[in-house]
Design an enzyme around this catalytic site. Structure first.
Site, PDB file in Angstrom:
ATOM      1  N   GLY A  91       0.855  -3.795   4.859  1.00  0.00           N
ATOM      2  CA  GLY A  91       1.316  -5.032   5.172  1.00  0.00           C
ATOM      3  C   GLY A  91       0.100  -5.932   5.317  1.00  0.00           C
ATOM      4  O   GLY A  91      -0.706  -5.815   4.565  1.00  0.00           O
ATOM      5  N   GLY A 144      -9.174  -4.206   3.777  1.00  0.00           N
ATOM      6  CA  GLY A 144      -7.862  -4.292   4.591  1.00  0.00           C
ATOM      7  C   GLY A 144      -7.816  -3.261   5.423  1.00  0.00           C
ATOM      8  O   GLY A 144      -8.691  -2.401   5.832  1.00  0.00           O
ATOM      9  N   ASP A 145      -6.573  -2.932   6.107  1.00  0.00           N
ATOM     10  CA  ASP A 145      -6.574  -1.784   6.914  1.00  0.00           C
ATOM     11  C   ASP A 145      -6.692  -0.519   6.300  1.00  0.00           C
ATOM     12  O   ASP A 145      -6.734   0.565   6.898  1.00  0.00           O
ATOM     13  CB  ASP A 145      -5.213  -1.835   7.596  1.00  0.00           C
ATOM     14  N   ARG A 180     -13.545  -7.897   0.080  1.00  0.00           N
ATOM     15  CA  ARG A 180     -12.497  -7.844   0.953  1.00  0.00           C
ATOM     16  C   ARG A 180     -11.779  -6.440   1.376  1.00  0.00           C
ATOM     17  O   ARG A 180     -11.731  -5.846   0.602  1.00  0.00           O
ATOM     18  CB  ARG A 180     -11.393  -8.797   0.803  1.00  0.00           C
ATOM     19  N   THR A 217       0.944  -1.150  -0.130  1.00  0.00           N
ATOM     20  CA  THR A 217       0.089   0.180  -0.001  1.00  0.00           C
ATOM     21  C   THR A 217       0.951   1.239  -0.046  1.00  0.00           C
ATOM     22  O   THR A 217       1.862   1.306   0.606  1.00  0.00           O
ATOM     23  CB  THR A 217      -0.843   0.068   1.402  1.00  0.00           C
TER      24      THR A 217
HETATM   25  N1  ASP Z   1      -2.732  -3.398   3.896  1.00  0.00           N
HETATM   26  C1  ASP Z   1      -2.903  -3.728   2.581  1.00  0.00           C
HETATM   27  C2  ASP Z   1      -3.977  -4.528   2.812  1.00  0.00           C
HETATM   28  O1  ASP Z   1      -3.910  -5.396   3.657  1.00  0.00           O
HETATM   29  C3  ASP Z   1      -1.919  -4.603   1.670  1.00  0.00           C
HETATM   30  C4  ASP Z   1      -0.328  -3.930   1.811  1.00  0.00           C
HETATM   31  O2  ASP Z   1      -0.273  -2.864   2.382  1.00  0.00           O
HETATM   32  O3  ASP Z   1       0.564  -4.495   1.280  1.00  0.00           O
HETATM   33  O4  ASP Z   1      -5.279  -4.650   1.928  1.00  0.00           O
END
Ligand code: ASP
Length: 324
Positions: free
Chosen positions: A207, A185-186, A183, A155
Site C-alpha cells: 500500500g 517506502g515501508d 525515496r 509490493t
Molecule cells: N508499500 C510500497 C511502497 O510504499 C508500495 C506498495 O506496496 O504498493 O513503496
C-alpha cells in the site's frame, strides 16, 4: 503444519513452488526466498524486480527485506539499482552481525562483493510505461501538470511457516512509480513492511508506504496476535484503527493491505481498498488466490478468484503496450 501467505495474485507461482518445498521439509526461509525470487524474475510484474517501474529519473530503484522469525535477524536493502534479486541480498545481510540495512551505493557495493547477479532491471516495457506517463502529463493543461507518484504500485510481501515451526517474512518492491530518487517506502522497514517472530507469527504490508509506516503496522499485527488475537482479528482491527486514525488526523488514508500468519498456520488478511488479492497455501489448502470483497455493510469477505478472473489477470499483464 506448514504454510505461506503473500500479498497479491502475482505471488501465486512463487508460493506454489514454496509450498512444494515446505511439504518436503524445506526451511521457511528457503521457501520464502524462492517464492519472492520467482516474482522478482517475472518481467510482466511491473512493481517488483525485473520489469519494475522506474522513479522520476527513469531509474529502477528496488527495496527488499528479510526477517528470520527464530533469531529475529533482519536484513534489508533500499534504493538498490541493477541487481537481479534484492531479496537475496537482504537475506544475506540478515546474516551479518551489524550493518544489516544498506541503501543505494552501499547496498550495491555489498551485493557486488558477495557475487550477486548484476542486471539492468529497466525493461522496454517499463520504459514504455514511463514514456507514456510523461506524454499523458504533457497533454494536460499546464496548471494540472504534476508528476506525482502513480497509484499502480504493489509490493510482494510474504510470511512462511515450516514443519519445524520456524517462520520467516520478506518483501520486495520497486516502490511507487515516479517516486523521487532515494525515496524509501515501508517495504524494507522492519516493523512496517514486515515483521515475524516464530513464537507468535508474522505479517507483511502493501500500500502507501508513507501511511503504513505511521502505524508500524506489521509489528502491530504481530503484537495483537501475541495478545491472543487470531491473524484475521489482528489484521482487521489494526487496519481499521490505522485507517480511522489517518482519516481523523490527516483527513485521508492511503492504501493499507496486510496479510498475516501465526505459528499454527492460521492466516488472515485485511485491506481498506477495493481490488486487493492475496495468495495462500498450507498443509490443508492448495495454493489459492482470494479476492477481498465487501458486503453492503462494508464488512470484508474473501472470494476465491474465478478461472475467468485469473485468465483476465494474465492477459492484462502481458497485453502489448503501445509507445504513445
Ligand atoms: N508499500 C510500497 C511502497 O510504499 C508500495 C506498495 O506496496 O504498493 O513503496
Amino acid at each position: 503444519m506448514y504454510g505461506i501467505i503473500a500479498t497479491w495474485r502475482m505471488a501465486l507461482e512463487g508460493i506454489s513452488e514454496a509450498e512444494t518445498m515446505l511439504e518436503h521439509d524445506a526451511s521457511a526461509a528457503d521457501a520464502l526466498e524462492t517464492a519472492i525470487r520467482a516474482v522478482e524474475d517475472f518481467e510482466y510484474y511491473k512493481s517488483v524486480g525485473y520489469g519494475g517501474l522506474p522513479n522520476e529519473d527513469e531509474e529502477v530503484e528496488l527495496d527488499a527485506a528479510f526477517m528470520d522469525g527464530d533469531t529475529l535477524s533482519i536484513g534489508a536493502v533500499g534504493a538498490i539499482k541493477d541487481f537481479a534479486n534484492p531479496v537475496s541480498v537482504a537475506r544475506c545481510l540478515s546474516k551479518e552481525p551489524v550493518n544489516n540495512f544498506l541503501v543505494g551505493a552501499g547496498a550495491e557495493k555489498y551485493a557486488h562483493k558477495h557475487g550477486f547477479e548484476r542486471k539492468n532491471m529497466l525493461t522496454d516495457r517499463a520504459r514504455t510505461h514511463y514514456h507514456n506517463r510523461l506524454v499523458e502529463e504533457n497533454q494536460k493543461a499546464s496548471q494540472d501538470r504534476e508528476l506525482k507518484p502513480y497509484a499502480g504500485h504493489d509490493t510482494v510481501g510474504m510470511v512462511a511457516l515450516d514443519q519445524q515451526g520456524s517462520m520467516a517474512a520478506a518483501t520486495s518492491t520497486s516502490g511507487l512509480f515516479m517516486k523521487k530518487a532515494g525515496r524509501l517506502g515501508d517495504s524494507p522497514v522492519i516493523g512496517s513492511g514486515l515483521y515475524v517472530d516464530s513464537e507468535v507469527g508474522g505479517a507483511s504490508a502493501t500500500g502507501l508506504g508513507e501511511d503504513l509506516m505511521k502505524g508500524c503496522i506489521s509489528y502491530e499485527i504481530v503484537r495483537r496476535m501475541k495478545e491472543g488475537m487470531t491473524p484475521q482479528e489482528a489484521c482487521e482491527s489494526a487496519v481499521a484503527e490505522l485507517d480511522e486514525k489517518l482519516k481523523k488526523k490527516r483527513s485521508k488514508a492511503g492504501d493499507l493491505s496486510l496479510i498475516a500468519m501465526n505459528n499454527k498456520g492460521e492466516w488472515g488478511c485485511a485491506t481498506n481498498i477495493k481490488g486487493f488479492s492475496f495468495a495462500v497455501a498450507t498443509e490443508n489448502l492448495k495454493p489459492t488466490v482470494y479476492l477481498v470483497q465487501f458486503d453492503e455493510n462494508g464488512k470484508q469477505y474473501f472470494e476465491e478468484a474465478s478461472e475467468e478472473w485469473m485468465d483476465n489477470y494474465m492477459k492484462t499483464r502481458t497485453a502489448p503496450l503501445i509507445w504513445k
